[in-house]
Motif scaffolding. Structure first.
Motif, PDB file in Angstrom:
ATOM      1  N   ARG A  93       0.910  -1.054   0.186  1.00  0.00           N
ATOM      2  CA  ARG A  93       0.008   0.058  -0.121  1.00  0.00           C
ATOM      3  C   ARG A  93       0.981   1.136  -0.031  1.00  0.00           C
ATOM      4  O   ARG A  93       2.016   1.343   0.805  1.00  0.00           O
ATOM      5  N   ARG A  94       0.481   2.181  -0.831  1.00  0.00           N
ATOM      6  CA  ARG A  94       1.302   3.517  -0.946  1.00  0.00           C
ATOM      7  C   ARG A  94      -0.073   4.572  -0.984  1.00  0.00           C
ATOM      8  O   ARG A  94      -0.847   4.520  -2.107  1.00  0.00           O
ATOM      9  N   GLU A  95       0.114   5.258  -0.013  1.00  0.00           N
ATOM     10  CA  GLU A  95      -0.927   6.549   0.053  1.00  0.00           C
ATOM     11  C   GLU A  95      -2.400   5.853  -0.130  1.00  0.00           C
ATOM     12  O   GLU A  95      -3.297   6.276  -0.904  1.00  0.00           O
ATOM     13  N   GLY A  96      -2.579   4.571   0.463  1.00  0.00           N
ATOM     14  CA  GLY A  96      -3.940   4.170   0.441  1.00  0.00           C
ATOM     15  C   GLY A  96      -4.402   2.986  -0.685  1.00  0.00           C
ATOM     16  O   GLY A  96      -5.231   2.262  -0.734  1.00  0.00           O
ATOM     17  N   ALA A  97      -3.353   3.214  -1.601  1.00  0.00           N
ATOM     18  CA  ALA A  97      -3.647   2.252  -2.982  1.00  0.00           C
ATOM     19  C   ALA A  97      -2.915   1.041  -2.990  1.00  0.00           C
ATOM     20  O   ALA A  97      -1.662   1.120  -2.547  1.00  0.00           O
ATOM     21  N   VAL A  98      -3.333   0.063  -3.400  1.00  0.00           N
ATOM     22  CA  VAL A  98      -2.569  -1.320  -3.692  1.00  0.00           C
ATOM     23  C   VAL A  98      -1.569  -1.128  -4.767  1.00  0.00           C
ATOM     24  O   VAL A  98      -2.180  -0.833  -5.996  1.00  0.00           O
ATOM     25  N   VAL A  99      -0.249  -1.033  -4.816  1.00  0.00           N
ATOM     26  CA  VAL A  99       0.398  -0.819  -5.734  1.00  0.00           C
ATOM     27  C   VAL A  99       1.545  -1.986  -6.080  1.00  0.00           C
ATOM     28  O   VAL A  99       1.881  -2.781  -5.157  1.00  0.00           O
ATOM     29  N   VAL A 100       2.095  -2.210  -7.258  1.00  0.00           N
ATOM     30  CA  VAL A 100       3.364  -3.035  -7.631  1.00  0.00           C
ATOM     31  C   VAL A 100       4.204  -2.252  -8.225  1.00  0.00           C
ATOM     32  O   VAL A 100       4.118  -1.270  -8.945  1.00  0.00           O
ATOM     33  N   PRO A 101       5.408  -2.549  -7.850  1.00  0.00           N
ATOM     34  CA  PRO A 101       6.617  -1.629  -8.493  1.00  0.00           C
ATOM     35  C   PRO A 101       6.716  -2.009  -9.677  1.00  0.00           C
ATOM     36  O   PRO A 101       6.726  -3.107 -10.444  1.00  0.00           O
ATOM     37  N   THR A 102       6.939  -1.043 -10.730  1.00  0.00           N
ATOM     38  CA  THR A 102       6.915  -1.073 -12.171  1.00  0.00           C
ATOM     39  C   THR A 102       8.179  -2.029 -12.501  1.00  0.00           C
ATOM     40  O   THR A 102       8.285  -2.606 -13.627  1.00  0.00           O
ATOM     41  N   ASP A 103       9.387  -1.991 -11.542  1.00  0.00           N
ATOM     42  CA  ASP A 103      10.458  -2.673 -12.015  1.00  0.00           C
ATOM     43  C   ASP A 103      10.273  -4.304 -12.195  1.00  0.00           C
ATOM     44  O   ASP A 103      10.986  -5.123 -12.514  1.00  0.00           O
ATOM     45  N   PHE A 104       9.172  -4.701 -11.557  1.00  0.00           N
ATOM     46  CA  PHE A 104       8.604  -6.260 -11.589  1.00  0.00           C
ATOM     47  C   PHE A 104       8.207  -6.661 -12.908  1.00  0.00           C
ATOM     48  O   PHE A 104       8.018  -7.761 -12.993  1.00  0.00           O
ATOM     49  N   LEU A 105       8.119  -5.569 -13.817  1.00  0.00           N
ATOM     50  CA  LEU A 105       7.187  -5.979 -14.995  1.00  0.00           C
ATOM     51  C   LEU A 105       8.167  -5.546 -15.997  1.00  0.00           C
ATOM     52  O   LEU A 105       8.932  -4.505 -16.043  1.00  0.00           O
ATOM     53  N   GLY A 106       8.357  -6.625 -17.113  1.00  0.00           N
ATOM     54  CA  GLY A 106       9.386  -6.515 -17.993  1.00  0.00           C
ATOM     55  C   GLY A 106       8.767  -5.660 -19.401  1.00  0.00           C
ATOM     56  O   GLY A 106       7.769  -5.088 -19.453  1.00  0.00           O
ATOM     57  N   ASP A 107       9.486  -5.314 -20.236  1.00  0.00           N
ATOM     58  CA  ASP A 107       9.254  -4.187 -21.407  1.00  0.00           C
ATOM     59  C   ASP A 107       8.366  -5.227 -22.189  1.00  0.00           C
ATOM     60  O   ASP A 107       7.567  -4.747 -23.093  1.00  0.00           O
ATOM     61  N   ASP A 108       8.169  -6.622 -22.251  1.00  0.00           N
ATOM     62  CA  ASP A 108       7.228  -7.508 -22.827  1.00  0.00           C
ATOM     63  C   ASP A 108       6.035  -7.618 -22.294  1.00  0.00           C
ATOM     64  O   ASP A 108       5.165  -8.347 -22.843  1.00  0.00           O
ATOM     65  N   GLY A 109       5.577  -6.570 -21.271  1.00  0.00           N
ATOM     66  CA  GLY A 109       4.403  -6.851 -20.485  1.00  0.00           C
ATOM     67  C   GLY A 109       4.037  -8.135 -19.766  1.00  0.00           C
ATOM     68  O   GLY A 109       3.013  -8.520 -19.493  1.00  0.00           O
ATOM     69  N   ALA A 110       5.305  -8.582 -19.344  1.00  0.00           N
ATOM     70  CA  ALA A 110       5.233 -10.014 -18.338  1.00  0.00           C
ATOM     71  C   ALA A 110       6.076  -9.475 -17.031  1.00  0.00           C
ATOM     72  O   ALA A 110       6.729  -8.643 -17.215  1.00  0.00           O
ATOM     73  N   VAL A 111       5.739 -10.407 -16.170  1.00  0.00           N
ATOM     74  CA  VAL A 111       6.582 -10.398 -14.982  1.00  0.00           C
ATOM     75  C   VAL A 111       7.823 -10.711 -15.028  1.00  0.00           C
ATOM     76  O   VAL A 111       8.200 -11.867 -16.065  1.00  0.00           O
ATOM     77  N   ILE A 112       9.085 -10.092 -14.567  1.00  0.00           N
ATOM     78  CA  ILE A 112      10.322 -10.304 -14.922  1.00  0.00           C
ATOM     79  C   ILE A 112      10.729 -11.836 -14.645  1.00  0.00           C
ATOM     80  O   ILE A 112      10.311 -12.131 -13.572  1.00  0.00           O
ATOM     81  N   LYS A 113      11.575 -12.488 -15.434  1.00  0.00           N
ATOM     82  CA  LYS A 113      12.101 -13.833 -14.926  1.00  0.00           C
ATOM     83  C   LYS A 113      12.702 -13.811 -13.785  1.00  0.00           C
ATOM     84  O   LYS A 113      13.650 -12.895 -13.466  1.00  0.00           O
ATOM     85  N   GLY A 114      12.466 -14.718 -12.874  1.00  0.00           N
ATOM     86  CA  GLY A 114      13.394 -14.965 -11.712  1.00  0.00           C
ATOM     87  C   GLY A 114      12.750 -14.310 -10.358  1.00  0.00           C
ATOM     88  O   GLY A 114      13.258 -14.787  -9.436  1.00  0.00           O
ATOM     89  N   LEU A 115      11.675 -13.401 -10.761  1.00  0.00           N
ATOM     90  CA  LEU A 115      11.228 -12.758  -9.509  1.00  0.00           C
ATOM     91  C   LEU A 115      10.521 -13.695  -8.662  1.00  0.00           C
ATOM     92  O   LEU A 115      10.549 -13.719  -7.428  1.00  0.00           O
ATOM     93  N   SER A 116       9.702 -14.648  -9.278  1.00  0.00           N
ATOM     94  CA  SER A 116       8.572 -15.623  -8.307  1.00  0.00           C
ATOM     95  C   SER A 116       9.695 -16.446  -7.733  1.00  0.00           C
ATOM     96  O   SER A 116       9.348 -16.637  -6.424  1.00  0.00           O
ATOM     97  N   GLY A 117      10.737 -17.214  -8.335  1.00  0.00           N
ATOM     98  CA  GLY A 117      11.578 -17.924  -7.721  1.00  0.00           C
ATOM     99  C   GLY A 117      12.076 -17.298  -6.510  1.00  0.00           C
ATOM    100  O   GLY A 117      12.353 -17.806  -5.498  1.00  0.00           O
ATOM    101  N   THR A 118      12.576 -15.998  -6.679  1.00  0.00           N
ATOM    102  CA  THR A 118      13.406 -15.228  -5.602  1.00  0.00           C
ATOM    103  C   THR A 118      12.434 -14.931  -4.535  1.00  0.00           C
ATOM    104  O   THR A 118      12.822 -15.365  -3.352  1.00  0.00           O
TER     105      THR A 118
END
Length: 118
Positions: free
Chosen positions: A43-68
């Protein structure tokens, strides 16, 4: 999903609804990805957010994030601690773990996560 103490306000984020649009998924699926450890949100300022760095340029979750995330959760780390670690500078990588994931060095990041978690 509280405000993450120690996480810089400079970290760019997107609301869950926008993440869903980018991934081409319903909002409920993004929440499921968070529950399953494929993404982290907070939560940031009341809204649920996701860091943009978790998303690749291809519109998918970056490789290795879920395993980490899985390795660190299995090692007893809470999501706010994992978020902080992913965005902390690490001279041995160099840079931040999330930057290394984005650069395709997911094995090295996972090794560091395993060393911390066990």
């Amino acid at each position: 999903m509280n405000d993450v103490v120690g996480l810089s306000e400079d970290i760019a984020t997107l609301p869950v609804a926008e993440v869903a649009q980018l991934l081409g998924q319903p909002v409920s699926r993004v929440h499921q990805l968070v529950r399953d450890g494929h993404l982290l949100s907070f939560r940031r300022e009341g809204a649920v957010v996701v860091p943009t760095d978790f998303l690749g340029d291809d519109g998918a979750v970056i490789k290795g994030l879920s395993g980490t995330i899985t390795v660190m959760r299995d090692g007893g780390y809470a999501d706010p601690d994992i978020l902080r670690w992913l965005f902390e500078e690490d001279d041995s990588l160099p840079g931040t773990p999330v930057a290394s994931l984005r650069a395709g060095r997911h094995r090295e990041v996972k090794r560091r996560a395993q060393a911390m978690a066990f």
